[in-house]
Write a protein that holds these residues in place. Structure first.
Motif, PDB file in Angstrom:
ATOM      1  N   GLU A  46       0.852  -1.188   0.000  1.00 18.43           N
ATOM      2  CA  GLU A  46       0.000   0.000   0.000  1.00 18.43           C
ATOM      3  C   GLU A  46       0.890   1.240   0.000  1.00 18.43           C
ATOM      4  OE1 GLU A  46      -3.190  -0.079  -0.321  1.00 18.43           O
ATOM      5  OE2 GLU A  46      -3.530  -2.237   0.002  1.00 18.43           O
ATOM      6  N   TYR A  47       1.043   1.860  -1.171  1.00 22.59           N
ATOM      7  CA  TYR A  47       1.991   2.966  -1.299  1.00 22.59           C
ATOM      8  C   TYR A  47       1.489   4.231  -0.620  1.00 22.59           C
ATOM      9  CZ  TYR A  47      -1.000   4.927  -4.952  1.00 22.59           C
ATOM     10  OH  TYR A  47      -2.043   5.464  -5.640  1.00 22.59           O
ATOM     11  N   LYS A  48       0.151   4.388  -0.449  1.00 28.20           N
ATOM     12  CA  LYS A  48      -0.371   5.597   0.166  1.00 28.20           C
ATOM     13  C   LYS A  48      -0.114   5.648   1.670  1.00 28.20           C
ATOM     14  CE  LYS A  48      -4.044   6.606  -3.131  1.00 28.20           C
ATOM     15  NZ  LYS A  48      -5.497   6.840  -3.316  1.00 28.20           N
ATOM     16  N   TYR A  49       0.289   4.538   2.239  1.00 29.79           N
ATOM     17  CA  TYR A  49       0.558   4.484   3.677  1.00 29.79           C
ATOM     18  C   TYR A  49       2.006   4.056   3.934  1.00 29.79           C
ATOM     19  CZ  TYR A  49      -4.476   4.242   3.179  1.00 29.79           C
ATOM     20  OH  TYR A  49      -5.774   4.500   2.789  1.00 29.79           O
ATOM     21  N   SER A  50       2.879   4.412   2.985  1.00 25.39           N
ATOM     22  CA  SER A  50       4.291   4.019   3.077  1.00 25.39           C
ATOM     23  C   SER A  50       5.161   5.182   2.633  1.00 25.39           C
ATOM     24  CB  SER A  50       4.580   2.787   2.208  1.00 25.39           C
ATOM     25  OG  SER A  50       3.696   1.718   2.511  1.00 25.39           O
ATOM     26  N   PHE A  51       6.414   5.140   3.034  1.00 35.35           N
ATOM     27  CA  PHE A  51       7.420   6.070   2.505  1.00 35.35           C
ATOM     28  C   PHE A  51       8.782   5.390   2.566  1.00 35.35           C
ATOM     29  CE2 PHE A  51       7.249   7.242   7.034  1.00 35.35           C
ATOM     30  CZ  PHE A  51       8.586   7.177   7.382  1.00 35.35           C
ATOM     31  N   LYS A  52       9.636   5.793   1.632  1.00 34.72           N
ATOM     32  CA  LYS A  52      10.970   5.204   1.532  1.00 34.72           C
ATOM     33  C   LYS A  52      11.810   6.081   0.618  1.00 34.72           C
ATOM     34  CE  LYS A  52      13.443   0.972   0.251  1.00 34.72           C
ATOM     35  NZ  LYS A  52      13.329  -0.382  -0.338  1.00 34.72           N
ATOM     36  N   GLY A  53      13.082   6.311   0.998  1.00 36.23           N
ATOM     37  CA  GLY A  53      13.985   7.090   0.159  1.00 36.23           C
ATOM     38  C   GLY A  53      14.492   6.266  -1.005  1.00 36.23           C
ATOM     39  N   PRO A  54      15.205   6.852  -1.946  1.00 36.47           N
ATOM     40  CA  PRO A  54      15.544   8.293  -2.000  1.00 36.47           C
ATOM     41  C   PRO A  54      14.411   9.131  -2.594  1.00 36.47           C
ATOM     42  CG  PRO A  54      16.581   7.146  -3.818  1.00 36.47           C
ATOM     43  CD  PRO A  54      15.854   6.094  -3.014  1.00 36.47           C
ATOM     44  N   TYR A  55      14.650  10.429  -2.712  1.00 33.46           N
ATOM     45  CA  TYR A  55      13.653  11.382  -3.232  1.00 33.46           C
ATOM     46  C   TYR A  55      12.370  11.295  -2.411  1.00 33.46           C
ATOM     47  CZ  TYR A  55      16.922  10.658  -7.056  1.00 33.46           C
ATOM     48  OH  TYR A  55      18.064  10.514  -7.802  1.00 33.46           O
ATOM     49  N   LEU A  56      12.553  11.337  -1.103  1.00 29.47           N
ATOM     50  CA  LEU A  56      11.428  11.174  -0.193  1.00 29.47           C
ATOM     51  C   LEU A  56      10.612  12.450  -0.078  1.00 29.47           C
ATOM     52  CD1 LEU A  56       9.985   9.403   1.900  1.00 29.47           C
ATOM     53  CD2 LEU A  56      11.648  10.163   3.577  1.00 29.47           C
ATOM     54  N   VAL A  57      11.265  13.590  -0.122  1.00 32.17           N
ATOM     55  CA  VAL A  57      10.607  14.871   0.135  1.00 32.17           C
ATOM     56  C   VAL A  57      10.338  15.590  -1.185  1.00 32.17           C
ATOM     57  CG1 VAL A  57      10.814  17.068   1.346  1.00 32.17           C
ATOM     58  CG2 VAL A  57      11.761  15.017   2.357  1.00 32.17           C
ATOM     59  N   GLN A  58       9.180  16.247  -1.252  1.00 31.39           N
ATOM     60  CA  GLN A  58       8.851  17.055  -2.415  1.00 31.39           C
ATOM     61  C   GLN A  58       9.504  18.427  -2.310  1.00 31.39           C
ATOM     62  OE1 GLN A  58       4.560  16.941  -2.350  1.00 31.39           O
ATOM     63  NE2 GLN A  58       4.486  15.169  -3.722  1.00 31.39           N
ATOM     64  N   GLY A  59       9.289  19.250  -3.339  1.00 35.21           N
ATOM     65  CA  GLY A  59       9.918  20.562  -3.362  1.00 35.21           C
ATOM     66  C   GLY A  59       9.480  21.476  -2.242  1.00 35.21           C
ATOM     67  N   ASP A  60       8.251  21.308  -1.750  1.00 38.15           N
ATOM     68  CA  ASP A  60       7.759  22.169  -0.678  1.00 38.15           C
ATOM     69  C   ASP A  60       8.100  21.631   0.706  1.00 38.15           C
ATOM     70  OD1 ASP A  60       6.191  19.952  -0.809  1.00 38.15           O
ATOM     71  OD2 ASP A  60       4.257  21.001  -0.799  1.00 38.15           O
TER      72      ASP A  60
END
Length: 504
Positions: free
Chosen positions: A42-56
């Motif tokens: 479930e990608y909407k409830y996950s996070f993983k690097g790299p490029y983890l953060v958006q520009g804002d």
């Protein structure tokens, strides 16, 4: 005969046993394969690097609060500073009957003891701020706490606790939550060479916590930590991670948070959240068709109200695909033509520079050819400079030997004066002074010769068959002759004085 029958019965029994054993193993394997749940990421409830953060500075599908600092590869829940709190939560609450999460994190600090700890949450509401590891107290759900600091002084930290709450209990900080823990295990998760991994599974109302202690790079090297049976959790809840520091401080970094939905074997896999049911899809399609019809109707009405625009239809304002291709080809050819002209100009400049260099080199070669004697003279001056350095070194050695000989002559004169008497000593001293003056004259001649042959004067010794410069051999011969004459003179004077004494 009886023995053969018994052997046949024994073989038959052995074969039957092996058959039953293989059958039982195959049944157990089939049963194990059937009991394994289906996992869906479930990608909407996950996070993983790299490029983890958006520009804002935000993390997609997640919200962070407090002192949490997202970066490209991880989320630092709290930095290693005193009295810090931070958390990160999903923006939406999934409704999974069974789920599994894998959290990769690091807890690092410079002290032997860390504080306060990190928590992984599944609650009905987002605990954006509070006193329980940076999250709100009295939560409705479950929290898996990685406690670093020993509040109760029982020497039982670091510890991993599974604490449930129905929204009415307050966390027992003084006892490190041991009175409320449903399960726990002692694991040291601070300052490990590799990231620590926690796999938390909620399947068929049973929660299991597996830990990879971070001693090896093997990501699947999990070991059992805790298990809670008959745990009833809310059908819908938010996932989150929080951390806090106190008088002591650690860096609490979460590298990844992966969520999987589990489905029991034999059951239909639920549709993803992004998939639209057929009824809604038909409804949206009908609305889109009505919108298209309304748009065409308004376009016809506009054309009726503005007949002058029929001569210049709107479509002429836009170029076709063929026109765009032709325009791009023409622009590309113009650019190529400009680049070629620029290259031609640069080549002309380079050719002019080469002609100047060739002319300059030709003139220089002509001058050198005309002044060949000067070049040879320069080479001869360099050779004479080397010879002058050799002469200087030899003259230093001569001065050294002269000093030694002068000392030896002084010693000889002293001994001769003691044997001869006062009048003879005065004459010997006079002769020695004469010799010393001659030596000083020789030294001045040598120094004047050296000064004439210094490099800045660009001079050299004249090339004649017999060198005019004084050599070491000539100098030693001269000194030896003078010494012999001096000794002979002393002996002659001594004999004359001895003969004169006989007459008295």
């Amino acid at each position: 005969m009886a023995m053969s029958i018994q052997r046949q019965h024994l073989r038959a029994l052995t074969g039957l046993c092996w058959f039953l054993l293989l059958s039982s193993l195959s049944c157990a394997r089939a049963e194990g394969e059937q009991t394994l749940p289906h996992r869906r990421f479930e990608y909407k409830y996950s996070f993983k690097g790299p490029y983890l953060v958006q520009g804002d500075g935000t993390v997609p599908f997640w919200v962070h609060t407090g002192n949490a600092i997202p970066s490209a590869d991880q989320i630092r829940i709290t930095p290693s500073m005193k009295s810090q709190k931070g958390s990160v939560w999903t923006k939406t609450a999934p409704s999974f009957e069974n789920w599994e999460i894998e959290v990769t994190f690091r807890v690092t600090g410079r002290g032997r003891i860390g504080a306060d700890g990190l928590a992984i949450w599944y609650t009905t509401s987002q605990g954006l701020d509070g006193n329980v590891y940076g999250a709100a107290d009295s939560w409705n759900g479950v929290g898996i706490f990685f406690d670093s600091f020993d509040n109760d002084g029982k020497k039982n930290n670091p510890v991993i606790l599974v604490v449930g709450n129905n929204g009415k209990l307050l966390y027992d900080h003084q006892n490190d939550g041991t009175t409320q823990a449903l399960a726990s295990c002692l694991r040291d998760f601070r300052n490990k060479p590799y990231p620590v991994r926690a796999r938390i599974t909620y399947y068929k109302k049973t929660m299991t916590v597996m830990i990879n202690n971070g001693f090896t790079p093997d990501k699947e090297d999990y070991e059992f930590c805790a298990k809670v049976d008959n745990m009833i959790l809310p059908q819908q809840g938010f996932f989150g991670v929080s951390a806090a520091t106190g008088g002591l401080a650690d860096d609490h970094d979460v590298l990844s948070f992966l969520t999987f939905q589990l489905t029991e074997p034999g059951k239909e896999t639920p549709a993803p959240d992004g998939e639209i049911p057929k009824e809604e899809k038909d409804k949206y399609q009908e609305e889109f068709d009505n919108f298209q019809q309304e748009l065409e109707k308004r376009k016809d009405e506009y054309n009726k109200d503005h007949p002058e625009l029929k001569e210049h239809p709107v479509d002429d304002m836009f170029e076709s695909v063929n026109d765009r291709e032709l325009r791009q080809i023409f622009e590309g050819q113009n650019r190529i033509h400009l680049e070629i002209k620029q290259l031609n100009r640069q080549l002309d400049m380079i050719l002019d520079e080469q002609r100047r260099y060739v002319n300059a080199v030709t003139e220089e070669m002509t001058k050198r050819t005309a002044t060949g004697g000067n070049v040879q003279q320069l080479y001869s001056l360099q050779a004479s400079q080397q010879e002058l350095e050799t002469l200087l070194s030899s003259q230093r050695e001569v001065f050294k030997h002269v000093s030694e000989m002068r000392n030896s002559m002084s010693e000889t004169l002293r001994l001769a004066s003691g044997n001869a008497g006062g009048a003879a000593g005065y004459e010997n001293t006079q002769h020695f002074n004469d010799i010393k003056e001659h030596l000083h004259l020789v030294k001045r001649d040598i120094e004047s010769l050296v000064q004439k042959n210094l490099p800045h004067e660009k001079q050299k010794c004249p090339e004649i068959p017999v060198p005019s410069c004084l050599s070491t051999a000539h100098f030693f011969i001269f000194v030896a002759v003078q010494s012999l004459l001096f000794i002979g003179y002393i002996m002659y004077k001594s004999q004359q004085e001895a003969a004169a004494k006989k007459f008295f």
